[in-house]
Write a protein that holds these residues in place. Structure first.
Motif, PDB file in Angstrom:
ATOM      1  N   ALA A  99       1.067  -1.207  -0.106  1.00 32.46           N
ATOM      2  CA  ALA A  99       0.146  -0.040   0.024  1.00 32.46           C
ATOM      3  C   ALA A  99       0.767   1.396   0.048  1.00 32.46           C
ATOM      4  N   ARG A 100       1.829   1.395   0.749  1.00 34.75           N
ATOM      5  CA  ARG A 100       2.708   2.395   0.799  1.00 34.75           C
ATOM      6  C   ARG A 100       3.517   2.594  -0.510  1.00 34.75           C
ATOM      7  N   ASN A 101       4.011   1.475  -1.076  1.00 38.38           N
ATOM      8  CA  ASN A 101       4.874   1.559  -2.384  1.00 38.38           C
ATOM      9  C   ASN A 101       3.598   2.305  -3.411  1.00 38.38           C
ATOM     10  N   LEU A 293      -0.568  -2.570 -10.425  1.00 37.84           N
ATOM     11  CA  LEU A 293      -1.307  -2.432 -11.561  1.00 37.84           C
ATOM     12  C   LEU A 293      -2.986  -2.681 -11.277  1.00 37.84           C
ATOM     13  N   LYS A 294      -2.991  -4.016 -10.566  1.00 33.34           N
ATOM     14  CA  LYS A 294      -4.417  -4.281 -10.264  1.00 33.34           C
ATOM     15  C   LYS A 294      -4.954  -3.186  -9.333  1.00 33.34           C
ATOM     16  N   MET A 295      -4.340  -2.778  -8.316  1.00 24.93           N
ATOM     17  CA  MET A 295      -4.765  -1.861  -7.576  1.00 24.93           C
ATOM     18  C   MET A 295      -5.223  -0.518  -8.229  1.00 24.93           C
ATOM     19  N   LEU A 296      -4.226  -0.086  -9.135  1.00 22.72           N
ATOM     20  CA  LEU A 296      -4.347   1.276 -10.088  1.00 22.72           C
ATOM     21  C   LEU A 296      -5.969   1.139 -10.543  1.00 22.72           C
ATOM     22  N   TYR A 297      -6.229   0.088 -11.104  1.00 18.30           N
ATOM     23  CA  TYR A 297      -7.348   0.160 -11.765  1.00 18.30           C
ATOM     24  C   TYR A 297      -8.679  -0.465 -11.071  1.00 18.30           C
ATOM     25  N   ASP A 298      -8.419  -0.564  -9.780  1.00 17.90           N
ATOM     26  CA  ASP A 298      -9.555  -0.923  -8.971  1.00 17.90           C
ATOM     27  C   ASP A 298     -10.688   0.256  -9.043  1.00 17.90           C
ATOM     28  N   LYS A 299     -11.988  -0.166  -9.162  1.00 16.61           N
ATOM     29  CA  LYS A 299     -12.937   0.420  -9.194  1.00 16.61           C
ATOM     30  C   LYS A 299     -13.126   1.152  -7.844  1.00 16.61           C
ATOM     31  N   ARG A 300     -12.604   1.031  -6.882  1.00 21.79           N
ATOM     32  CA  ARG A 300     -12.872   1.580  -5.561  1.00 21.79           C
ATOM     33  C   ARG A 300     -12.087   2.992  -5.703  1.00 21.79           C
ATOM     34  N   PHE A 301     -11.113   3.172  -6.473  1.00 22.56           N
ATOM     35  CA  PHE A 301     -10.402   4.318  -6.753  1.00 22.56           C
ATOM     36  C   PHE A 301     -11.164   5.200  -7.873  1.00 22.56           C
ATOM     37  N   LYS A 302     -10.924   6.449  -7.731  1.00 20.21           N
ATOM     38  CA  LYS A 302     -11.715   7.369  -8.852  1.00 20.21           C
ATOM     39  C   LYS A 302     -10.664   7.916  -9.250  1.00 20.21           C
ATOM     40  N   ALA A 308      -4.307  11.642  -0.032  1.00 18.52           N
ATOM     41  CA  ALA A 308      -4.743  11.436   1.245  1.00 18.52           C
ATOM     42  C   ALA A 308      -6.098  10.686   1.037  1.00 18.52           C
ATOM     43  N   GLU A 309      -6.797  10.836   0.111  1.00 20.57           N
ATOM     44  CA  GLU A 309      -7.845  10.095  -0.439  1.00 20.57           C
ATOM     45  C   GLU A 309      -7.821   8.662  -0.865  1.00 20.57           C
ATOM     46  N   ALA A 310      -6.729   8.354  -1.501  1.00 16.63           N
ATOM     47  CA  ALA A 310      -6.327   7.075  -1.866  1.00 16.63           C
ATOM     48  C   ALA A 310      -5.772   6.238  -0.903  1.00 16.63           C
ATOM     49  N   ALA A 311      -5.247   6.609  -0.063  1.00 16.63           N
ATOM     50  CA  ALA A 311      -4.355   5.896   0.777  1.00 16.63           C
ATOM     51  C   ALA A 311      -4.984   4.878   1.873  1.00 16.63           C
ATOM     52  N   PRO A 312      -6.028   5.208   2.288  1.00 11.68           N
ATOM     53  CA  PRO A 312      -6.765   4.178   2.935  1.00 11.68           C
ATOM     54  C   PRO A 312      -7.450   3.451   2.197  1.00 11.68           C
ATOM     55  N   ILE A 313      -7.729   3.517   0.912  1.00 13.32           N
ATOM     56  CA  ILE A 313      -8.385   2.560   0.248  1.00 13.32           C
ATOM     57  C   ILE A 313      -7.301   1.641  -0.413  1.00 13.32           C
ATOM     58  N   ALA A 314      -5.993   1.923  -0.449  1.00 12.92           N
ATOM     59  CA  ALA A 314      -4.970   1.189  -1.091  1.00 12.92           C
ATOM     60  C   ALA A 314      -4.650   0.347  -0.206  1.00 12.92           C
ATOM     61  N   ARG A 315      -4.749   0.560   1.272  1.00 16.47           N
ATOM     62  CA  ARG A 315      -4.620  -0.384   2.546  1.00 16.47           C
ATOM     63  C   ARG A 315      -5.517  -1.461   2.428  1.00 16.47           C
ATOM     64  N   VAL A 316      -6.776  -1.154   2.337  1.00 12.89           N
ATOM     65  CA  VAL A 316      -7.822  -2.420   2.147  1.00 12.89           C
ATOM     66  C   VAL A 316      -7.577  -3.090   1.069  1.00 12.89           C
ATOM     67  N   ILE A 317      -7.282  -2.685  -0.115  1.00 12.49           N
ATOM     68  CA  ILE A 317      -7.005  -3.360  -1.320  1.00 12.49           C
ATOM     69  C   ILE A 317      -5.784  -4.342  -1.490  1.00 12.49           C
ATOM     70  N   ALA A 318      -4.770  -3.814  -0.825  1.00 13.74           N
ATOM     71  CA  ALA A 318      -3.452  -4.454  -0.459  1.00 13.74           C
ATOM     72  C   ALA A 318      -3.727  -5.711   0.371  1.00 13.74           C
ATOM     73  N   LEU A 322      -3.345  -9.583  -0.812  1.00 15.35           N
ATOM     74  CA  LEU A 322      -2.446 -10.557  -0.364  1.00 15.35           C
ATOM     75  C   LEU A 322      -3.084 -11.666   0.893  1.00 15.35           C
ATOM     76  N   GLY A 323      -4.265 -11.389   0.770  1.00 15.95           N
ATOM     77  CA  GLY A 323      -4.945 -12.487   1.542  1.00 15.95           C
ATOM     78  C   GLY A 323      -4.940 -12.252   3.159  1.00 15.95           C
ATOM     79  N   THR A 324      -4.501 -11.172   3.657  1.00 16.21           N
ATOM     80  CA  THR A 324      -4.491 -10.751   5.026  1.00 16.21           C
ATOM     81  C   THR A 324      -5.512  -9.917   5.348  1.00 16.21           C
ATOM     82  N   ASP A 325      -6.569  -9.982   4.808  1.00 15.37           N
ATOM     83  CA  ASP A 325      -7.956  -9.094   5.453  1.00 15.37           C
ATOM     84  C   ASP A 325      -8.752 -10.236   6.313  1.00 15.37           C
ATOM     85  N   LYS A 326      -8.382 -10.281   7.681  1.00 18.91           N
ATOM     86  CA  LYS A 326      -9.000 -11.272   8.418  1.00 18.91           C
ATOM     87  C   LYS A 326     -10.394 -11.098   8.676  1.00 18.91           C
TER      88      LYS A 326
END
Length: 328
Positions: A99-101, A293-302, A308-318, A322-326
């Motif tokens: 997400a940071r990258n 690339l998958k993240m960039l074209y995720d429909k949750r991004f606009k 600042a708007e994209a960072a929290p969404i990036a953390r969720v998608i990441a 990686l299959g770590t969303d408990k």
């Protein structure tokens, strides 16, 4: 250290006329039917041998660059760089790192405009990407041989198909009405390409033109993506790859520039395993980069979002990727 460059540039809206092409079928030999079933031999007129390929003389500067880049590739390989394995157990990364990258690479620009020139400086930007299908063309300068053209064209087509699968962006190869131009040019070719660049991108700014025409030796390749009328949505892109490069450097430039032209415009020294890092450790697109690339074209991004708007969404998608969303 060697450098590649990705630029994101705004431009005034401009239209291009669509062209069409027709093809003729290949000649087909047909055996005639003879009365009483008496077969006669088919007489074929000997075809003249194809004219020998003519390539303009190579300047001393271009010849010297070819030697330089071959030695550079050899040196990088000797150092264990330009890896093509995509990363492995020695390059682990977490969802937090991914997400940071993503934010650093997709929400920052590598260059800023300084008057009529471009200056290297990471600057916060908006999320930019293609909101329309990409029509990609490949073009070669006069110095590029027919054999090299065939190989490079095939490499671009195969990689474009991969980028389309990963990102979900429709990408097709075309010779007409392209909006993403991939140019293979030698030093000699590029010196006479200003008029053609103006044709490909009407209204191209002086800073973008200079970035291509005055490419320094340590810059291996470059891509410039253009938006129209202040939009964050890309409308055109031009990638320039040096024709003097040996095979692996050519492939490396294809991988980095074409993917950066989709919207991953910045580099980060913290991104690993990644081609979006000027340390040249990896020469080809990695699993980490495919996830970006998958993240960039995720429909949750606009398109047009701030960091600042994209960072929290990036953390969720990441986490999901990686299959770590408990919670899932």
């Amino acid at each position: 250290m060697t450098k590649r460059a990705a630029l994101r540039v705004g431009m005034m809206a401009a239209g291009l006329a669509a062209l069409s092409a027709c093809t003729t079928p290949a000649d087909v030999a047909v055996t005639p039917v003879i009365p009483q079933q008496v077969a006669r031999p088919i007489v074929r007129t000997p075809q003249p041998a194809p004219a020998p390929e003519t390539v303009p003389p190579v300047s001393a500067e271009s010849a010297a660059l070819k030697v330089y880049y071959q030695r550079l590739q050899n040196d990088l390989i000797t150092q264990g760089l330009l890896r093509s394995d995509g990363g492995g157990s020695d390059t682990p990364f977490t969802d937090t790192m991914l997400a940071r990258n993503f934010v650093r690479i997709a929400l920052f620009d590598e260059y800023v405009t300084d008057g009529d020139f471009l200056r290297a400086q990471a600057t916060e930007s908006r999320l930019r990407r293609w909101d329309q299908p990409i029509r990609m063309s490949v073009e070669f300068g006069p110095s590029v041989t027919a054999d090299r053209r065939s190989k490079d064209r095939a490499s671009v087509a195969a990689y474009a198909a991969r980028l389309s699968r990963v990102s979900g962006v429709p990408i097709s190869m075309t010779d007409n009405n392209a909006n993403y131009h991939v140019l293979f040019l030698s030093e000699d070719d590029r010196a006479g390409y200003e008029t053609r660049l103006r044709e490909l991108v009407p209204g191209i700014g002086g800073s973008s033109l200079r970035a291509i025409m005055n490419l320094p030796r340590d810059q291996l390749c470059i891509v410039i993506a253009f938006s129209e009328g202040g939009s964050a949505s890309y409308a055109k892109a031009v990638a320039v790859i040096r024709a003097e490069h040996p095979t692996l450097l050519t492939t490396s430039c294809i991988h980095e520039e074409l993917s950066q032209g989709l919207g991953l415009a910045n580099d980060s020294p913290q991104a690993r395993p990644s081609i979006f890092n000027d340390d040249e450790e990896f020469g080809l697109l990695t699993r980490h980069d495919e996830l970006l690339l998958k993240m960039l074209y995720d429909k949750r991004f606009k398109t047009g979002m701030s960091a600042a708007e994209a960072a929290p969404i990036a953390r969720v998608i990441a986490k999901e990727l990686l299959g770590t969303d408990k919670a899932s």
